[in-house]
Design a protein around this motif. Structure first.
Motif, PDB file in Angstrom:
ATOM      1  N   ARG B 322       0.842  -1.197   0.000  1.00 37.30           N
ATOM      2  CA  ARG B 322       0.000   0.000   0.000  1.00 37.30           C
ATOM      3  C   ARG B 322       0.876   1.245   0.000  1.00 37.30           C
ATOM      4  O   ARG B 322       1.923   1.257   0.647  1.00 37.30           O
ATOM      5  CB  ARG B 322      -0.898   0.009   1.227  1.00 37.30           C
ATOM      6  N   LYS B 341      -1.363   1.768  -8.724  1.00 40.51           N
ATOM      7  CA  LYS B 341      -2.807   1.738  -8.943  1.00 40.51           C
ATOM      8  C   LYS B 341      -3.415   2.646  -7.886  1.00 40.51           C
ATOM      9  O   LYS B 341      -3.609   2.233  -6.733  1.00 40.51           O
ATOM     10  CB  LYS B 341      -3.299   0.297  -8.785  1.00 40.51           C
ATOM     11  N   THR B 343      -6.167   4.660  -5.908  1.00 44.00           N
ATOM     12  CA  THR B 343      -7.592   4.401  -5.714  1.00 44.00           C
ATOM     13  C   THR B 343      -8.342   5.587  -5.119  1.00 44.00           C
ATOM     14  O   THR B 343      -9.462   5.864  -5.525  1.00 44.00           O
ATOM     15  CB  THR B 343      -7.791   3.186  -4.794  1.00 44.00           C
ATOM     16  N   ARG B 353      -2.140   1.206  -4.422  1.00 51.11           N
ATOM     17  CA  ARG B 353      -1.317   0.017  -4.217  1.00 51.11           C
ATOM     18  C   ARG B 353      -0.366  -0.140  -5.387  1.00 51.11           C
ATOM     19  O   ARG B 353      -0.690   0.220  -6.510  1.00 51.11           O
ATOM     20  CB  ARG B 353      -2.204  -1.224  -4.154  1.00 51.11           C
ATOM     21  N   THR B 355       0.870  -2.816  -7.691  1.00 49.07           N
ATOM     22  CA  THR B 355       0.457  -4.166  -8.053  1.00 49.07           C
ATOM     23  C   THR B 355       1.306  -4.669  -9.199  1.00 49.07           C
ATOM     24  O   THR B 355       2.032  -3.903  -9.848  1.00 49.07           O
ATOM     25  CB  THR B 355      -1.010  -4.203  -8.504  1.00 49.07           C
ATOM     26  N   ARG B 356       1.189  -5.961  -9.433  1.00 47.76           N
ATOM     27  CA  ARG B 356       1.869  -6.577 -10.554  1.00 47.76           C
ATOM     28  C   ARG B 356       1.481  -5.903 -11.865  1.00 47.76           C
ATOM     29  O   ARG B 356       2.328  -5.564 -12.686  1.00 47.76           O
ATOM     30  CB  ARG B 356       1.478  -8.049 -10.576  1.00 47.76           C
ATOM     31  N   GLU B 357       0.173  -5.660 -12.017  1.00 51.44           N
ATOM     32  CA  GLU B 357      -0.290  -5.029 -13.263  1.00 51.44           C
ATOM     33  C   GLU B 357       0.274  -3.621 -13.414  1.00 51.44           C
ATOM     34  O   GLU B 357       0.700  -3.227 -14.499  1.00 51.44           O
ATOM     35  CB  GLU B 357      -1.819  -4.957 -13.314  1.00 51.44           C
TER      36      GLU B 357
END
Lengths: 71, 472
Positions: B322, B341, B343, B353, B355-357
């Motif tokens: 996070r 990412k 939010t 966060r 993230t992998r993406e």
């Protein structure tokens, strides 16, 4: 007299190399020289196309693990 | 050496020898290229050769170098040769190879170091009594405003919500960014920033300036401007003094035209009251500084940059990926959104966060995991730093750092190096000699002794070497 050939040296895992060889076996448009298990020389202008084809091939074989946890 | 010198050096190396001869007419240019582009050993060679009247046999030069450092010596000599600072006589049976500085370069460098001459290549300070009231602080503010405007324009292409009408750089700069493929006007696939634009954003300020200037020079050539004049003007700017007014009267027509573009970039300032004077800003005077000196000045400028947008450190990252960023600057949020990412957005903070993406997306745009990690650690919140120093632990959670690296490796399936494959050697001896030479000049990428093949990323010197072997 030695010969010089223009190209792109690609270094990768043997598994990736075998996929590249499979892609190439269809029309022999990519590989210039097969060097060893993890190295080969490909045509300079085909690098981006090969990357694209490789990504496609990997997408079929791999299942990306989903992210755990909530936002 | 930092990145900018690499890219500007690559540009210089592509220029033909005649361009260099004209460039080296200006002492300021010779000095700037000398101090900015050369590693220390190459500088030592050039200085030692500076006052030699006759060419120095290469065998004598070898005596200065320890036997173990032959590779460094060859790299230094080959760079000096590529920048057309030295000439090395062709090998022949009668005379040993000898090295000497090129005439234009050596005379200009002597002039630059010891003074003399009426070349005016270090700029002419304006002697007018009525100098505009411009101080260093004002110049820094001006440069910052112009440069941030350009950066804002690039990132504001990411999120449409952050677009501010009526602001941003001039039309010329926008066109330039488009020509350099930093942004595109096409509004598909979520925004107009490109891969080049992303990596541009994460560079050091000095590297950004060089990238933009090189783009501009390439464009200027198309507009029919003389690249020699343009380049010598840039190198002159690097030797000017911050906070001083300089006269525009000695500039050529294309250099004057260039000055208006430099004002757009924030590299120079022309006071409205005295249009025949210009002030170089910090962006310009640090252009050709030595790498170490540059760090401190660039750091000073970076601080100035971040001072406008809040405190230096604002990012908190937890072991569960996070991320909380205490910022309201659209520029910083946009940069974060390149690899996070996001939010939620609060008035003074955004959270999200890693993230992998999000990392995959960043990598596919050409951002490396190291760039992400260094961005996170340089902008880490003071709280993170305090905890880290108290425990003697690294600033960022090691799990997160490792995972970001792993995600990148996962995605990098192959390493590609353009260059040339050498094969079909007649004898083992010929192969051994060529491989050894390629390794020494630092171009060897891969070799296979069994198959007698090797791969190099640059072949001009090697080709000459093979030819010279044939002669013997």
């Amino acid at each position: 007299m030695p010969r010089a050939i223009r190209g792109v040296l690609v270094e990768c895992d043997p598994s990736i190399k075998s996929i590249i060889m499979k892609i190439d076996s269809e029309d022999h448009a990519f590989v210039v020289e097969d060097l060893d298990d993890g190295t080969l020389v490909i045509k300079e202008n085909m690098l981006s196309i090969l990357k694209m084809r490789l990504d496609e091939a990997l997408k079929e074989t791999q299942q990306p693990p989903s992210d755990s946890g909530s936002d | 050496m930092s990145l900018p010198s690499l890219s500007s050096r690559e540009y210089l190396e592509r220029l033909p020898g005649t361009t260099f001869r004209r460039l080296y007419q200006q002492p300021s240019t010779a000095l700037a290229i000398f101090r900015r582009m050369l590693p220390h050993l190459a500088k030592t060679f050039a200085m030692a050769l500076l006052y030699m009247t006759k060419p120095l046999p290469l065998a004598d030069l070898d005596l200065w170098v320890r036997p173990g450092s032959k590779r460094q010596r060859d790299e230094a000599l080959s760079l000096l040769n590529r920048l057309h600072m030295v000439t090395i006589t062709a090998p022949s049976r009668d005379d040993p190879q000898a090295v000497s500085l090129t005439k234009a370069f050596s005379s200009s460098l002597r002039l630059a170091l010891t003074g003399g001459g009426d070349h005016q290549s270090f700029g002419v300070p304006a002697n007018d009594l009525e100098t505009a009231n411009v101080d260093v602080q004002f110049l820094d503010d001006f440069a910052r405003a112009q440069w941030e405007g350009i950066l804002h324009y690039i990132v504001s292409n990411v999120g449409d919500g952050m677009r501010q009408a009526g602001e941003g750089p001039t039309a010329g700069v926008k066109q330039l960014l488009e020509a350099g493929h930093m942004v595109t006007r096409q509004k598909r696939s979520g925004g107009g920033i490109t891969q080049a634009g992303f990596s541009f954003l994460l560079q050091e300020v000095n590297a950004q300036v060089w990238t933009l200037l090189l783009l501009w020079i390439e464009n200027a050539e198309k507009m029919g401007m003389d690249s020699v004049e343009v380049l010598s003007f840039l190198f002159m700017l690097g030797s000017l003094e911050l906070g001083r007014a300089y006269s525009t009267t000695i500039l050529t027509a294309s250099q004057k035209e260039m000055l208006t573009h430099l004002v757009d970039f924030g590299l120079a300032y022309i006071p409205p009251s005295t249009p025949n004077q210009f002030f170089p800003t910090r962006l310009a005077t640090t252009l050709t500084s030595d790498a170490s000196a540059l760090r401190s000045v660039a750091a000073g400028f970076d601080n100035a940059l971040s001072a406008g947008a809040g405190t230096a450190g604002f990012i908190i990252i937890e072991t569960n990926y996070r991320l909380y960023a205490y910022t309201s600057s659209p520029l910083q949020i946009a940069v974060l959104s390149l690899f996070t990412k996001l939010t939620t957005r609060y008035p003074n903070m955004v959270s999200g966060r890693i993230t992998r993406e999000s990392i995959y997306r960043a990598i596919s745009h050409g951002i490396t995991s190291e760039q992400v990690i260094s961005y996170l650690s340089t902008h880490a919140h003071p709280q993170l730093l305090k905890v880290a120093t108290a425990k003697g632990a690294p600033v960022l959670p090691p799990t997160v750092v490792d995972q970001i690296r792993l995600w990148q490796i996962e995605n990098e399936r192959m390493k590609a190096t353009p260059g040339f494959l050498f094969k079909d050697f007649e004898s083992q001896k010929e192969y051994d000699g060529c491989v050894k030479y390629a390794d020494e000049i630092g171009v060897l990428v891969w070799k296979n002794d069994g198959k007698r093949m090797f791969f190099v990323n640059r072949m001009e010197q090697l080709r000459d070497y093979i030819k010279s072997r044939k002669v013997k």
